[in-house]
Design an enzyme around this catalytic site. Sequence first.
Site, PDB file in Angstrom:
ATOM      1  N   ASP A 156      16.348  15.932  16.260  1.00 42.72           N
ATOM      2  CA  ASP A 156      16.788  14.286  15.842  1.00 42.72           C
ATOM      3  C   ASP A 156      17.095  13.579  16.990  1.00 42.72           C
ATOM      4  OD1 ASP A 156      16.853  15.463  13.340  1.00 42.72           O
ATOM      5  OD2 ASP A 156      18.773  16.281  13.326  1.00 42.72           O
ATOM      6  N   HIS A 211       9.887  14.607  16.166  1.00 43.59           N
ATOM      7  CA  HIS A 211      10.938  14.305  15.476  1.00 43.59           C
ATOM      8  C   HIS A 211      11.117  15.182  14.306  1.00 43.59           C
ATOM      9  CE1 HIS A 211      14.523  11.770  14.584  1.00 43.59           C
ATOM     10  NE2 HIS A 211      13.824  10.713  14.040  1.00 43.59           N
TER      11      HIS A 211
END
Length: 363
Positions: free
Chosen positions: A338, A334
Amino acid sequence: MGESITDGTLAAFLKKPGDRVEIDEPIAQVETDKVTIDVASPEAGIIREFIAKEGDTVEPGTKVAIILKSAEGAAAPPKKAPEEAVSQPPPVAEKEKRKDETAPVIEKPKPASPPPQPSRTSPSEPQLPPKDRERRVPMTRLRKRVATRLKDSQNTFALLTTFNEVDMTNLMKLRSEYKDAFLEKHGVKLGLMSGFVKAAVSGLQNQPIINAVIDGDDIIYRDYIDISIAVGTPKGLVVPVIRNAEKMNFAEIEKEINSLAKKAVNGTISIDEMAGGSFTISNGGVYGSLLSTPIINPPQSAILGMHSIVSRPMVVGGNIVPRPMMYIALTYDHRLIDGREAVFFLRRIKDVVEDPRRLLLDI
């Protein structure tokens, strides 16, 4: 051994002192962090003795055995053993006999002491199994390497997993209709894995950030797609790589998967065949896994998890019908990727697998 391997563990000797060996015949196996390598004899002759021991850490160039080119002297080592066995055991045996004679007198009072112990343990204390019912086995170098890499993955990446489900009806129908013609022309069976590899390639081309990786303060975008396929073997998990998967068709992918999988299971896969990789696919469905959260294979940024196909009731055209369904999971870093890119990627996998015709039309 290869440039990336600096040492290994001498796992086992395949021969014994006194055995005859030929040139290039394996006499031992060295276990490294990635693969098990055979140690071949450079000469033909008789093994006189082993210098190294099983479990020793050895480096390239380490001497592990002495081989006699002629049969002379091969019988010398066995002769010493009998002489020592004849001269030494008698006094040891006599001492043991003397100890045994006095042992019963000393050990008889001891059995009377254990009974009080159970009364000391309170009902709340757990009753642990005896140690003689446990086995302690050293971890192999491959297992230790896998453990280190996976833990490093958890400590380094910001792991997040997103899920979706795929209707396998059309891909399974495609395989069923063309499996015979495919096998006759290409000499390999048409499986489901090639469909997912092609779908992953399409998804990575649409979302190139998932094929990228963080390097310090920079992002490295890769203009090639090397798909790593996780393969479970008796010795541990290995991840062979399909190079330039974006340039391969279904037949080439199936042939490469079969070849690499056989080498992995047989232990003949090379280090070069497992090096690199920009994205990994792990198929836990072959073992019956319904759902899982795979861990990223460093230094990659994402991994796709496939699972078992289960017939479930689905709403299709307003009607409830049984459909062969598979849960798929994407674990991604992450820090780099995204949720939007991850979901779009997984949706692309779903769209292509559910309708493979999209690959032909590039839509």
